[in-house]
Design a protein around this motif. Structure first.
Motif, PDB file in Angstrom:
ATOM      1  N   GLU A 711      36.979  52.762  41.830  1.00 45.54           N
ATOM      2  CA  GLU A 711      38.320  52.899  42.394  1.00 45.54           C
ATOM      3  C   GLU A 711      39.179  51.667  42.146  1.00 45.54           C
ATOM      4  OE1 GLU A 711      37.857  53.755  46.510  1.00 45.54           O
ATOM      5  OE2 GLU A 711      36.677  55.570  46.179  1.00 45.54           O
ATOM      6  N   SER A 712      38.550  50.511  41.923  1.00 44.99           N
ATOM      7  CA  SER A 712      39.309  49.280  41.722  1.00 44.99           C
ATOM      8  C   SER A 712      38.638  48.433  40.646  1.00 44.99           C
ATOM      9  CB  SER A 712      39.406  48.503  43.034  1.00 44.99           C
ATOM     10  OG  SER A 712      40.074  47.282  42.859  1.00 44.99           O
ATOM     11  N   LEU A 713      39.377  48.103  39.597  1.00 38.97           N
ATOM     12  CA  LEU A 713      38.874  47.279  38.498  1.00 38.97           C
ATOM     13  C   LEU A 713      39.891  46.186  38.218  1.00 38.97           C
ATOM     14  CD1 LEU A 713      36.853  46.671  36.232  1.00 38.97           C
ATOM     15  CD2 LEU A 713      38.089  48.315  34.795  1.00 38.97           C
ATOM     16  N   ASP A 714      39.487  44.933  38.459  1.00 34.56           N
ATOM     17  CA  ASP A 714      40.393  43.789  38.267  1.00 34.56           C
ATOM     18  C   ASP A 714      39.752  42.796  37.303  1.00 34.56           C
ATOM     19  OD1 ASP A 714      42.260  41.804  38.377  1.00 34.56           O
ATOM     20  OD2 ASP A 714      42.296  41.637  40.557  1.00 34.56           O
ATOM     21  N   LEU A 715      40.308  42.707  36.085  1.00 35.68           N
ATOM     22  CA  LEU A 715      39.842  41.780  35.054  1.00 35.68           C
ATOM     23  C   LEU A 715      40.920  40.762  34.706  1.00 35.68           C
ATOM     24  CD1 LEU A 715      38.217  44.423  32.644  1.00 35.68           C
ATOM     25  CD2 LEU A 715      37.124  43.158  34.498  1.00 35.68           C
ATOM     26  N   SER A 716      41.893  40.599  35.550  1.00 36.42           N
ATOM     27  CA  SER A 716      43.042  39.752  35.254  1.00 36.42           C
ATOM     28  C   SER A 716      42.686  38.271  35.242  1.00 36.42           C
ATOM     29  CB  SER A 716      44.149  40.010  36.284  1.00 36.42           C
ATOM     30  OG  SER A 716      43.706  39.656  37.582  1.00 36.42           O
ATOM     31  N   SER A 738      43.827  46.286  36.659  1.00 36.09           N
ATOM     32  CA  SER A 738      44.594  45.127  36.188  1.00 36.09           C
ATOM     33  C   SER A 738      43.826  44.390  35.104  1.00 36.09           C
ATOM     34  CB  SER A 738      44.895  44.178  37.347  1.00 36.09           C
ATOM     35  OG  SER A 738      45.615  43.035  36.887  1.00 36.09           O
ATOM     36  N   VAL A 739      44.505  44.211  33.966  1.00 36.41           N
ATOM     37  CA  VAL A 739      43.996  43.364  32.879  1.00 36.41           C
ATOM     38  C   VAL A 739      45.047  42.302  32.558  1.00 36.41           C
ATOM     39  CG1 VAL A 739      42.473  45.094  31.873  1.00 36.41           C
ATOM     40  CG2 VAL A 739      44.894  45.010  31.185  1.00 36.41           C
ATOM     41  N   ALA A 740      45.881  41.971  33.544  1.00 35.94           N
ATOM     42  CA  ALA A 740      46.998  41.054  33.330  1.00 35.94           C
ATOM     43  C   ALA A 740      46.512  39.651  32.990  1.00 35.94           C
ATOM     44  CB  ALA A 740      47.874  41.019  34.586  1.00 35.94           C
ATOM     45  N   TYR A 741      47.333  38.948  32.197  1.00 35.81           N
ATOM     46  CA  TYR A 741      47.118  37.548  31.845  1.00 35.81           C
ATOM     47  C   TYR A 741      45.779  37.334  31.149  1.00 35.81           C
ATOM     48  CZ  TYR A 741      51.223  36.935  34.706  1.00 35.81           C
ATOM     49  OH  TYR A 741      52.497  37.039  35.215  1.00 35.81           O
ATOM     50  N   ASN A 742      45.647  38.010  30.033  1.00 33.71           N
ATOM     51  CA  ASN A 742      44.549  37.815  29.106  1.00 33.71           C
ATOM     52  C   ASN A 742      45.145  37.669  27.718  1.00 33.71           C
ATOM     53  OD1 ASN A 742      41.652  38.147  30.367  1.00 33.71           O
ATOM     54  ND2 ASN A 742      42.918  39.672  31.431  1.00 33.71           N
ATOM     55  N   ASN A 743      44.355  37.837  26.701  1.00 35.16           N
ATOM     56  CA  ASN A 743      44.828  37.788  25.307  1.00 35.16           C
ATOM     57  C   ASN A 743      44.617  39.146  24.636  1.00 35.16           C
ATOM     58  OD1 ASN A 743      45.484  35.021  25.497  1.00 35.16           O
ATOM     59  ND2 ASN A 743      43.337  34.461  25.123  1.00 35.16           N
ATOM     60  N   LEU A 744      44.786  40.221  25.377  1.00 39.57           N
ATOM     61  CA  LEU A 744      44.563  41.551  24.841  1.00 39.57           C
ATOM     62  C   LEU A 744      45.671  41.932  23.873  1.00 39.57           C
ATOM     63  CD1 LEU A 744      43.491  43.277  28.179  1.00 39.57           C
ATOM     64  CD2 LEU A 744      41.993  42.498  26.329  1.00 39.57           C
ATOM     65  N   SER A 745      45.343  42.839  22.979  1.00 39.48           N
ATOM     66  CA  SER A 745      46.291  43.255  21.946  1.00 39.48           C
ATOM     67  C   SER A 745      46.176  44.761  21.740  1.00 39.48           C
ATOM     68  CB  SER A 745      45.998  42.515  20.640  1.00 39.48           C
ATOM     69  OG  SER A 745      44.675  42.755  20.203  1.00 39.48           O
TER      70      SER A 745
END
Length: 864
Positions: A711-716, A738-745
């Motif tokens: 239900e909740s996944l936070d990888l930021s 949330s995957v905010a503030y990474n180097n994803l492309s």
């Protein structure tokens, strides 16, 4: 007598005496001076079937034992399954009592039972019989006085021919599956009826006025389960001919339209047991009802909507149990309440809006065993007369009021007490060492959420019979000096306890909560010598050092909360040995290194409770009345475990049955590095996973798509790279992502299912991501229009790939030109040059002062 004995032995052999000694009847039914009894034990069908006929007090006139040949003629194994059915009752036409209770019989009641023409009592209780009652056979038992069908699987409607059983005195249908409306014609015909129990069936409803002419009726019980049966007592103006002694209508829809207390009770003066609980009744507390029935022994009106004052009009010498909890009663208790209930054993007034102080006359209730006034508006001090006069008190619940004063002082002398619940009040002072419950057996003490202070008393360490202790949310201070503990559940959270964690050992402790204190130092190995621990919460302290390897021995551990400390080192692989873990929170520490690849276990398979104790309370008889009590009822008291766990961006509290469904891992706000282990994708029961604010690198594991309940996944706030696995679209329960503030492309996931609900905040801080819900559109880049001059090499390049040599050359030239331009301007214009120097000087002073203040505050905080 000798001739009778010799005759019996000549007929039945030498083993008759042995047979009689081994025979243990389930019940004895007397009709005048004679007894006729048949008891059949199908569980051990090889044993003999015994008929006693015409027994008087101690003289046995006749004893009949069936031979195997006769046995086979009456009972047959029809289909070879070993299930024996009754085939012929003709040989038992003189039988008066047939008791087949608790033999796991199956099938239906055969119509041939009508051959038992002399039968007065038929007891089929506690079997697995099913089907409808036969209209032929059963209704032919004109002499039947007792029909006991409780605890079976009978279904269908009641046959109308039961009207013919005019001799019937006892009708017990408790816990079956009968349905339909109860015919008024049927009930009205049972003119000899004394006892009726219709509880826990599937009836649609009935009118209580059907009983109006049953002048012998004494016992009525109707308990409803999930289906609240409509019972009307006000359908017409009727005056009953009966005088009830026992009336239980519980958890039913009583007088659905008016919700008023049945008016026929105005005419009742012989009640001894009255239970109208869970019946949605409204109106004033019926003082007249207890006034009219001066011999009432058990009164239960709890869980209704009764209002007004709790006022008793006269002294009730015979009332032993009164429960009016969970209503809307208000006002103060009458000052002489202790004199109005002189022999009361259990008084429950909880969950009302009663106010004022407790009358000192309560101390006159010298036999009081259970006293509960929780969740009211009482205030002031607890009368000393109560503490001195109620010497038999075993359970006292004063919780969730506004009581104050020093309760646990030297005046406290309730030596019989087993449970003291005073949480959520304003009690103050210290816990006296003289308050030492040495005689208590499995004591329950809840003092949480008060203003208690001082040190933890030493008698707590020496107590060997405690099971539950809650001292949380007070002002206790100092160190815990216990070397051992005998508690099962211990909560000392939200205090000012300091020093090292106690180096105790215990094989009884299951729940330990020490969060939000000032414990410091490392976690000693001896502290983890608690083999049966299920919940361990030492979060938000000042603990440092590493997690001892001994933690891997806690095989029963389900909840581990270590957040908000100064623990460091690597996360030990011994944590992977906790195969029963459901919640683990190591956030806000200083752990470093990689995350172990061995985390494969996360379970959530039971609800956790703690603080169980048993309250002895009065329970009315529920079948054949022999007196008001059928024994002692043990009511299990429990307090739900409460666990705080961060999920969905907030600190949530989970307790009771919610823990049945909650599971999660939180490693956020540490210095963990390396890749995220793909083995985490095997935690298929997990609900929340938080790895944010670390230094993880590499890509997001595709195995996360296997976390179907997530239900909740936070990888930021990590250093993850690569694309977002499109397989994550399968996570249909995901509410927070949330995957905010990474180097994803690359592209964001399609706005489908749950991912259609996520905003740009879930992806922000990744400059190379494009697609909805982000502003950056990557459609043209992914699908370029073909041009004649486009080469195959160029088509293979991605839009975000650049020539680094060109980039750095152009950047350097631009920077140098800008720097030279600024120097030239300042050289030509002295006014701008002075303004620039002043700005730099002001900024330097600002930085210096801010840094000094911050460092001073930090040093003061660390020193304290």
């Amino acid at each position: 007598m000798r001739k009778e004995e010799e005759k019996r032995r000549s007929i039945y052999g030498e083993n008759t005496d042995v047979l009689m000694k081994e025979f243990k009847p389930f019940a004895i039914k007397r009709f005048g001076e004679q007894i006729s009894l048949l008891i059949i034990n199908v569980n051990e069908f090889k044993s003999e079937i015994i008929i006693f006929n015409k027994l008087t007090n101690e003289v046995m006139l006749n004893l009949y034992v069936f031979s195997s040949r006769m046995l086979n003629r009456i009972f047959r194994d029809v289909d070879g399954t070993g299930i024996v059915t009754i085939d012929d009752f003709a040989a038992l036409d003189a039988l008066e009592l047939l008791d087949l209770s608790y033999n796991e019989l199956t099938g239906i009641v055969p119509p041939s039972i009508g051959a038992l023409s002399s039968l007065k009592s038929l007891v089929l209780e506690g079997n697995k019989l099913n089907g409808s009652l036969p209209t032929q056979g059963l209704c032919e038992l004109r002499k039947l006085e007792e029909l006991n069908l409780r605890w079976n699987n009978f279904e269908g409607t009641l046959p109308s021919c039961l009207y013919n059983l005019t001799s019937l005195q006892v009708l017990d249908l408790y816990e079956n599956s009968f349905r339909g409306n109860i015919s008024s014609h049927l009930i009205a015909g049972l003119t000899s009826l004394k006892q009726i129990d219709l509880s826990y069936n599937l009836f649609d409803g009935f009118s209580f006025s059907s009983f109006a002419n049953l002048s012998k009726l004494e016992f009525v019980q109707f308990k409803c389960d999930e289906k609240m049966v409509n019972i009307e007592t006000e359908t017409s103006d009727w005056v009953p001919l009966f005088q009830l002694e026992f009336l239980v209508i519980s958890n039913c829809s009583l007088n659905k339209l008016s919700n008023q207390i049945p008016t026929f009770l105005f005419h009742q003066h012989s009640l001894r047991v009255l239970d109208l609980s869970y019946s949605m009744l409204k109106g004033q507390f019926p003082g007249w009802l207890v006034g009219n029935n001066t011999r009432l022994e058990y009164v239960s009106l709890h869980d209704n909507s009764l209002s007004g004052n709790f006022h008793l009009p006269l002294c009730l010498n015979f009332t032993y149990c009164m429960d009016v909890s969970n209503n809307q009663l208000n006002g103060q208790l009458q000052g002489n309440i202790g004199n109005m209930l002189p022999n009361i054993l259990s008084l429950k007034l909880s969950n009302n809006t009663l106010s004022g102080s407790l009358p000192s006359s309560i101390g006159n209730m010298s036999l009081l065993s259970t006293f509960s006034v929780s969740f009211n508006n009482f205030f002031g001090e607890v009368p000393k007369k109560l503490l001195a006069g109620c010497s038999e008190l075993m359970i006292m619940d004063l919780s969730n009021n506004n009581f104050d004063g020093h309760l646990l002082s030297t005046d406290f002398n309730l030596t019989m007490l087993e449970a003291l619940i005073i949480n959520d009040n304003s009690f103050s002072g210290t816990m006296s060492n003289e308050f030492s419950p040495q005689t208590f057996d499995s004591f329950f003490l809840d003092v949480s959420n008060n203003n208690m202070s001082g040190k933890i008393p030493t008698w707590i360490c020496n107590q060997t019979r405690f099971s539950t202790l809650f001292l949380g949310n007070n002002y206790f201070e100092g160190e815990i000096v216990c070397e051992t503990t005998s508690f099962s559940f211990l909560d000392l959270s939200h205090n000012f306890l300091s020093g090292s964690l106690p180096a105790w050992s215990s094989n009884a402790l299951q729940y330990l909560n020490l969060k939000e204190n000032k414990f410091s130092g490392s976690v000693p190995e001896a502290f983890l010598n608690i083999s049966m621990i299920v919940t361990l919460d030492i979060s938000d302290n000042k603990l440092s050092g590493i997690i001892p390897s001994a933690i891997g021995k806690l095989s029963y551990l389900r909840i581990l909360l270590l957040r908000g400390n100064r623990l460091n080192g690597t996360i030990p692989t011994q944590l992977c040995k906790l195969i029963n873990i459901s919640l683990m929170d190591l956030s806000r520490n200083f752990f470093s290194g990689t995350l172990p690849h061995c985390f494969r276990h996360i379970v959530s398979n039971e609800t956790l409770y703690f603080g169980d104790f048993f309250s002895r309370d009065v329970e009315p008889f529920t079948s054949r009345p022999k007196g008001v009590y059928d024994g002692v009822r043990f009511e299990r008291h429990k307090k739900d475990i409460e666990v705080n766990f961060v999920t969905k961006y907030r600190l949530s509290s989970y307790k009771g049955s919610i823990l049945l469904h909650m599971s999660g891992l939180d490693f956020s706000c540490n210095n963990l590095t390396g890749v995220i282990p793909p083995e985490l994708g095997q935690l298929q029961g997990i609900r929340a996973l938080n790895l944010s604010h670390n230094q993880f690198t590499g890509s997001i594991p595709e195995t996360f798509s296997n976390l179907a309940l997530l239900e909740s996944l936070d990888l930021s706030h990590n250093k993850l790279s690569g694309g977002i696995p499109p397989q994550l679209i399968k996570l249909t329960f995901l509410a927070v992502f949330s995957v905010a503030y990474n180097n994803l492309s690359g592209r964001t996931l399609d706005m489908k299912a749950q991912f259609g609900t996520f905003s740009a905040r879930s992806y922000e801080g990744n400059p190379l991501l494009c697609g909805l819900p982000l502003v950056k559109n990557c459609t043209n880049r992914d699908n370029p229009s073909p041009t004649p001059t486009q080469s195959s090499d160029a088509s293979d390049e991605k839009w975000y790939e650049v020539d680094q040599a060109v980039f750095f050359t152009s950047f350097s030239v631009t920077y140098i030109m800008f720097f030279l331009g600024v120097i030239t301007v300042l050289y030509i214009n002295p006014h701008w040059r002075l303004w620039c120097f002043n700005l730099v000087e002001d900024f330097m002073y600002f930085c210096y002062i801010s840094t000094s203040i911050t460092l001073r505050k930090l040093s003061v905080h660390l020193y304290n």
